[in-house]
Scaffold this motif. Sequence first.
Motif, PDB file in Angstrom:
ATOM      1  N   SER A   1      24.181  40.545 -11.487  1.00 57.58           N
ATOM      2  CA  SER A   1      24.403  39.361 -10.647  1.00 57.58           C
ATOM      3  C   SER A   1      23.613  39.401  -9.340  1.00 57.58           C
ATOM      4  O   SER A   1      23.659  38.436  -8.574  1.00 57.58           O
ATOM      5  N   ALA A   2      22.864  40.460  -9.081  1.00 59.74           N
ATOM      6  CA  ALA A   2      22.170  40.590  -7.797  1.00 59.74           C
ATOM      7  C   ALA A   2      21.067  39.543  -7.635  1.00 59.74           C
ATOM      8  O   ALA A   2      21.009  38.857  -6.611  1.00 59.74           O
ATOM      9  N   ILE A   3      20.201  39.413  -8.601  1.00 65.13           N
ATOM     10  CA  ILE A   3      19.077  38.485  -8.472  1.00 65.13           C
ATOM     11  C   ILE A   3      19.538  37.029  -8.483  1.00 65.13           C
ATOM     12  O   ILE A   3      19.082  36.239  -7.640  1.00 65.13           O
TER      13      ILE A   3
ATOM     14  N   VAL B   1      15.079  53.993  -9.140  1.00 65.33           N
ATOM     15  CA  VAL B   1      15.374  53.133 -10.284  1.00 65.33           C
ATOM     16  C   VAL B   1      14.229  52.135 -10.441  1.00 65.33           C
ATOM     17  O   VAL B   1      13.793  51.522  -9.465  1.00 65.33           O
ATOM     18  N   SER B   2      13.720  51.976 -11.673  1.00 61.62           N
ATOM     19  CA  SER B   2      12.625  51.036 -11.887  1.00 61.62           C
ATOM     20  C   SER B   2      13.142  49.593 -11.789  1.00 61.62           C
ATOM     21  O   SER B   2      14.322  49.322 -12.013  1.00 61.62           O
ATOM     22  N   THR B   3      12.224  48.700 -11.498  1.00 59.93           N
ATOM     23  CA  THR B   3      12.611  47.298 -11.334  1.00 59.93           C
ATOM     24  C   THR B   3      13.100  46.682 -12.635  1.00 59.93           C
ATOM     25  O   THR B   3      13.840  45.703 -12.615  1.00 59.93           O
ATOM     26  N   ASP B   4      12.709  47.253 -13.769  1.00 54.81           N
ATOM     27  CA  ASP B   4      13.179  46.741 -15.058  1.00 54.81           C
ATOM     28  C   ASP B   4      14.666  46.998 -15.270  1.00 54.81           C
ATOM     29  O   ASP B   4      15.309  46.300 -16.051  1.00 54.81           O
ATOM     30  N   GLU B   5      15.197  48.000 -14.602  1.00 52.69           N
ATOM     31  CA  GLU B   5      16.598  48.357 -14.783  1.00 52.69           C
ATOM     32  C   GLU B   5      17.540  47.663 -13.803  1.00 52.69           C
ATOM     33  O   GLU B   5      18.754  47.811 -13.904  1.00 52.69           O
ATOM     34  N   TRP B   6      17.009  46.920 -12.833  1.00 49.95           N
ATOM     35  CA  TRP B   6      17.851  46.230 -11.850  1.00 49.95           C
ATOM     36  C   TRP B   6      18.847  45.304 -12.525  1.00 49.95           C
ATOM     37  O   TRP B   6      20.021  45.289 -12.183  1.00 49.95           O
ATOM     38  N   GLU B   7      18.368  44.510 -13.463  1.00 50.84           N
ATOM     39  CA  GLU B   7      19.258  43.536 -14.104  1.00 50.84           C
ATOM     40  C   GLU B   7      20.306  44.204 -14.975  1.00 50.84           C
ATOM     41  O   GLU B   7      21.375  43.656 -15.181  1.00 50.84           O
ATOM     42  N   LYS B   8      19.998  45.378 -15.502  1.00 53.50           N
ATOM     43  CA  LYS B   8      20.990  46.097 -16.305  1.00 53.50           C
ATOM     44  C   LYS B   8      22.080  46.692 -15.420  1.00 53.50           C
ATOM     45  O   LYS B   8      23.257  46.650 -15.757  1.00 53.50           O
ATOM     46  N   LEU B   9      21.672  47.256 -14.278  1.00 48.90           N
ATOM     47  CA  LEU B   9      22.641  47.896 -13.387  1.00 48.90           C
ATOM     48  C   LEU B   9      23.433  46.873 -12.573  1.00 48.90           C
ATOM     49  O   LEU B   9      24.645  47.020 -12.397  1.00 48.90           O
TER      50      LEU B   9
END
Length: 165
Positions: free
Chosen positions: A118-120, A107-115
């Motif tokens: 609340s993680a970051i 998974v690309s880092t750009d998609e972290w916030e979409k998936l």
Amino acid sequence: MADDNDRSAVLRRRVQTRLAESIMQQLQDDSQDKPPAKEEKLSRINVHTIFWLVASMAMFYYTDIAVALRVDPRINWLWLFPGAVMMGLNVIIGVFLIVWLSWIKGVSTDEWEKLYPSAIPTATASFIVGGLCCMVGLWPVWGFLTPIILFTLFMGVVMVISLFP
């Protein structure tokens, strides 16, 4: 008088137009003359990485932090334990995002916030609260030097992590 102002305005526009045309021509010539730039691989080891690694090793050695954590009775464990737990949560979230999502799942880092939206923010909050708790817990040992010591050790850890592929 008005005629002189019109003439100077016309002259000014001509000069500005010629300057703009010459600058644009130079930019076009420069862009056509240069071959496409090769992407250079930057070394992971540079001066500031070495500085933080040496500084954190010196800080670790000269503060005797390992010995202090084991035997110093001045440590306020009621603050240090929650700080360590919060830092651990921050590390777990980082490992999940970097190792599991990026390396294993692809998974690309750009998609972290979409998936995982609340993680970051959770990792950021746990790092700030954990750092403050650790600072309060270790303050009786080193006093006002505690933030400097912890920051230097943190930067050493960050530099070690930056050396991984």
